[in-house]
Structure formats: C-alpha cells, structure tokens
Write a protein that holds these residues in place. Structure first.
Motif, short mmCIF file in Angstrom:
data_model
loop_
_atom_site.label_atom_id
_atom_site.label_comp_id
_atom_site.label_asym_id
_atom_site.label_seq_id
_atom_site.Cartn_x
_atom_site.Cartn_y
_atom_site.Cartn_z
N ASP A 1 31.25 -19.29 2.93
CA ASP A 1 30.80 -19.35 1.55
C ASP A 1 29.28 -19.26 1.50
O ASP A 1 28.57 -19.96 2.22
N LEU A 2 28.79 -18.38 0.60
CA LEU A 2 27.35 -18.37 0.36
C LEU A 2 26.93 -19.72 -0.22
O LEU A 2 27.72 -20.46 -0.77
N HIS A 3 25.64 -20.02 -0.10
CA HIS A 3 25.05 -21.31 -0.44
C HIS A 3 25.28 -22.34 0.66
O HIS A 3 25.05 -23.53 0.45
N THR A 4 25.75 -21.90 1.81
CA THR A 4 25.61 -22.66 3.05
C THR A 4 24.47 -22.00 3.79
O THR A 4 24.47 -20.78 3.96
N ALA A 5 23.48 -22.78 4.21
CA ALA A 5 22.23 -22.18 4.68
C ALA A 5 22.44 -21.13 5.76
O ALA A 5 21.89 -20.02 5.68
N GLU A 6 23.26 -21.44 6.78
CA GLU A 6 23.41 -20.47 7.87
C GLU A 6 24.16 -19.23 7.42
O GLU A 6 23.87 -18.12 7.88
N VAL A 7 25.13 -19.38 6.50
CA VAL A 7 25.86 -18.21 5.99
C VAL A 7 24.91 -17.34 5.16
O VAL A 7 24.93 -16.10 5.26
N ASP A 8 24.06 -17.98 4.37
CA ASP A 8 23.08 -17.23 3.57
C ASP A 8 22.12 -16.46 4.47
O ASP A 8 21.75 -15.32 4.16
N VAL A 9 21.68 -17.07 5.56
CA VAL A 9 20.75 -16.38 6.46
C VAL A 9 21.41 -15.15 7.07
O VAL A 9 20.82 -14.06 7.11
N LEU A 10 22.63 -15.31 7.56
CA LEU A 10 23.33 -14.18 8.16
C LEU A 10 23.54 -13.07 7.15
O LEU A 10 23.36 -11.88 7.46
N ALA A 11 23.89 -13.42 5.91
CA ALA A 11 24.06 -12.42 4.86
C ALA A 11 22.74 -11.74 4.55
O ALA A 11 22.69 -10.52 4.33
N THR A 12 21.65 -12.51 4.53
CA THR A 12 20.33 -11.95 4.26
C THR A 12 19.94 -10.93 5.32
O THR A 12 19.42 -9.84 5.01
N LEU A 13 20.19 -11.26 6.58
CA LEU A 13 19.89 -10.32 7.66
C LEU A 13 20.73 -9.05 7.53
O LEU A 13 20.24 -7.94 7.78
N ASP A 14 22.00 -9.22 7.16
CA ASP A 14 22.87 -8.05 6.99
C ASP A 14 22.43 -7.19 5.80
O ASP A 14 22.48 -5.95 5.85
N VAL A 15 22.01 -7.84 4.71
CA VAL A 15 21.51 -7.09 3.55
C VAL A 15 20.25 -6.32 3.93
O VAL A 15 20.07 -5.16 3.54
N LEU A 16 19.37 -6.94 4.71
CA LEU A 16 18.16 -6.24 5.14
C LEU A 16 18.51 -5.01 5.96
O LEU A 16 17.92 -3.93 5.76
N GLU A 17 19.47 -5.14 6.85
CA GLU A 17 19.88 -4.00 7.66
C GLU A 17 20.43 -2.88 6.78
O GLU A 17 20.14 -1.69 6.98
N ALA A 18 21.21 -3.27 5.75
CA ALA A 18 21.75 -2.28 4.82
C ALA A 18 20.63 -1.62 4.02
O ALA A 18 20.68 -0.41 3.74
N LEU A 19 19.61 -2.38 3.66
CA LEU A 19 18.47 -1.82 2.94
C LEU A 19 17.75 -0.76 3.77
O LEU A 19 17.33 0.27 3.24
N THR A 20 17.61 -1.01 5.06
CA THR A 20 16.91 -0.02 5.91
C THR A 20 17.74 1.25 6.06
O THR A 20 17.17 2.33 6.26
N ARG A 21 19.06 1.12 5.96
CA ARG A 21 19.89 2.33 5.98
C ARG A 21 19.77 3.09 4.67
O ARG A 21 19.74 4.32 4.64
N ARG A 22 19.73 2.34 3.57
CA ARG A 22 19.64 2.97 2.24
C ARG A 22 18.25 3.57 2.02
O ARG A 22 18.11 4.64 1.39
N PHE A 23 17.22 2.89 2.52
CA PHE A 23 15.84 3.34 2.32
C PHE A 23 15.18 3.47 3.70
O PHE A 23 14.46 2.55 4.15
N PRO A 24 15.41 4.56 4.40
CA PRO A 24 14.95 4.69 5.79
C PRO A 24 13.44 4.63 5.95
O PRO A 24 12.95 4.40 7.06
N GLN A 25 12.70 4.79 4.85
CA GLN A 25 11.24 4.68 4.97
C GLN A 25 10.80 3.28 5.37
O GLN A 25 9.71 3.08 5.90
N LEU A 26 11.67 2.28 5.14
CA LEU A 26 11.31 0.90 5.48
C LEU A 26 11.04 0.73 6.96
O LEU A 26 10.04 0.13 7.36
N GLU A 27 11.94 1.23 7.80
CA GLU A 27 11.77 1.00 9.23
C GLU A 27 10.70 1.89 9.83
O GLU A 27 10.26 1.64 10.95
N ARG A 28 10.26 2.90 9.09
CA ARG A 28 9.14 3.71 9.59
C ARG A 28 7.80 3.02 9.36
O ARG A 28 6.79 3.41 9.94
N MET A 29 7.79 2.01 8.48
CA MET A 29 6.56 1.25 8.24
C MET A 29 6.32 0.26 9.37
O MET A 29 7.26 -0.23 10.00
N SER A 30 5.06 -0.06 9.60
CA SER A 30 4.76 -1.19 10.47
C SER A 30 5.05 -2.47 9.71
O SER A 30 5.10 -2.48 8.46
#
Length: 240
Positions: free
Chosen positions: A166-195
């Motif tokens: 369940d979200l709103h458990t700190a560790e579950v939220d962190v894992l979801a946040t990391l997964d969302v970030l990874e999805a964002l870099t796939r959706r917007f590939p310019q992100l990972e090209r930045m320093s």
C-alpha cells in the motif's frame, strides 16, 4: 550498460508524518532505499515515537496510531542521526537523493534535526543539498499541460507503475518513486542525457515557475492562506 546517472546508484527517501507543517510537525516513519542497478536494493526503515499525538487524519493515511508509535517506535534523536548521516554520506559521494515532493521531506528533516540539536544536511555537507531528483517536479515540468492530480498514486497509474504494497508506507512509496523516475526517463529520454548538476538546476527553475503559476491561480480563485514556496528542494531555511 549505458553509464548515465539513471544506471548508477540512487538513494530514495520518504517520510510519513504527523502533518504537513514542516516547522511544527514530526516524522513518524522514514525509509531510505539504495538502488544499485545490476547489484540490488537495500531498504532501511525507521519507526519513531514523535513525542506528540498523531492526528487521526494522519494516522488514517499511513496507518500508525499514537499508541503504536509510543509502544514500538524509537526515540527520534538516534533515528534522525542515522537518517541524516546516511543521506549526507551518499550525497557527499555524488549519489542523488530521489524523493517525491522532496522539498517537504528534506525541509521537515532539517527542522527535526534542529529541534533535536543535530546538524542539518546543509551543515553536514558544508553546501546546499544536491543532487536531488524529484519525480513530481519533473512531471510538472515536462508534462505541464496534462490535467488531473499528480499524487504519487496518480503518477504511478499514469506511468504504469505497480506497487507490492500500500502506498503511504514509507518504503513502498520510495520504491514506487524510484520506479516512476525510471518510467519518466523512458518517457522523456532527454532526462538521462543531462548531468545531475544540470538536472538539479533545471528542477529549481521548473519548480519556481510552477509556484508562480500556482500562486497566481490561487489569487484568481480568492483563496486564503500561504501559497506555494518557490524554493526547491529545501523550503525550510536551516542555514549552512
């Protein structure tokens, strides 16, 4: 492997709290998740007795009652020192902190550290807290005209991220946040090209622009109370 920052270690951070006032509320639970691609994921969690009543509204969100925190939580001093020390160590090594709505969690942490006579993150680093990567700020920036809410659950659904708990458990939220970030870099590939340095600065500007627009909307709606701070990632000024 393409050695961009998304393919190197990331340190996720999240808190569950007694409320949303960064100066007055307390941390109840916290999680740090070190994800090292190709190696694994290390999770550390803390449950604290915040030393105050946990409002029913907050307990309904994260599931921790005052009685449970008093019975099973540790005193904040030791836990806060452990959290801050780990964050500072990784930041000093150049590992980015990934947090959803990072300004809130980092600001509240600094406020808690000061309350207990401990050094803040800027004090430990001798510089501002960076690099920080915030999927909320990035999503608002790169998909600014998308309608709808942008809570972590909303972004998880939008980007096709599923959670094992369940979200709103700190560790579950962190894992979801990391997964969302990874999805964002796939959706917007310019992100990972930045320093990371450039990405950090871009987020500062993007958040400031969002805050100006949000506060203008509030004025147009005649809403009372303080608007959004244009400062990111740390709203609570703790000094260096």
């Amino acid at each position: 492997m393409n050695e961009t920052w998304i393919n190197r270690p990331l340190l996720g951070f999240d808190t569950e709290t007694t409320g949303v006032d960064v100066a007055g509320d307390r941390i109840v639970t916290a999680a740090l998740v070190l994800r090292t691609p190709g190696v694994g994921t290390e999770v550390r969690t803390w449950l604290m007795d915040p030393g105050m009543e946990i409002p029913a509204e907050a307990a309904a969100i994260h599931g921790i009652s005052t009685e449970h925190a008093r019975a099973h939580g540790v005193q904040p001093l030791e836990a806060l020192e452990e959290i801050a020390a780990e964050l500072a160590t990784h930041l000093a090594d150049g590992v980015p902190v990934v947090a959803y709505n990072a300004a809130f969690d980092l600001s509240l942490l600094d406020s808690e550290l000061l309350r207990h006579g401990l050094k803040t993150l800027p004090q430990r680093l001798g510089r501002p807290v960076e690099p920080v990567v915030d999927p909320l700020v990035i999503d608002r920036w790169l998909d600014r005209y998308r309608s709808g809410k942008r809570r972590l659950g909303d972004l998880s659904q939008w980007y096709g991220v599923t959670s094992d708990g369940d979200l709103h458990t700190a560790e579950v939220d962190v894992l979801a946040t990391l997964d969302v970030l990874e999805a964002l870099t796939r959706r917007f590939p310019q992100l990972e090209r930045m320093s990371l340095a450039d990405l950090h600065q871009q987020q500062i500007g993007a958040h400031r622009q969002w805050a100006v627009s949000f506060n203008e909307w509030r004025r147009e709606q005649g809403l009372d109370g303080p608007g959004a701070s244009g400062t990111w990632p740390v709203q609570y000024s703790a000094g260096v």
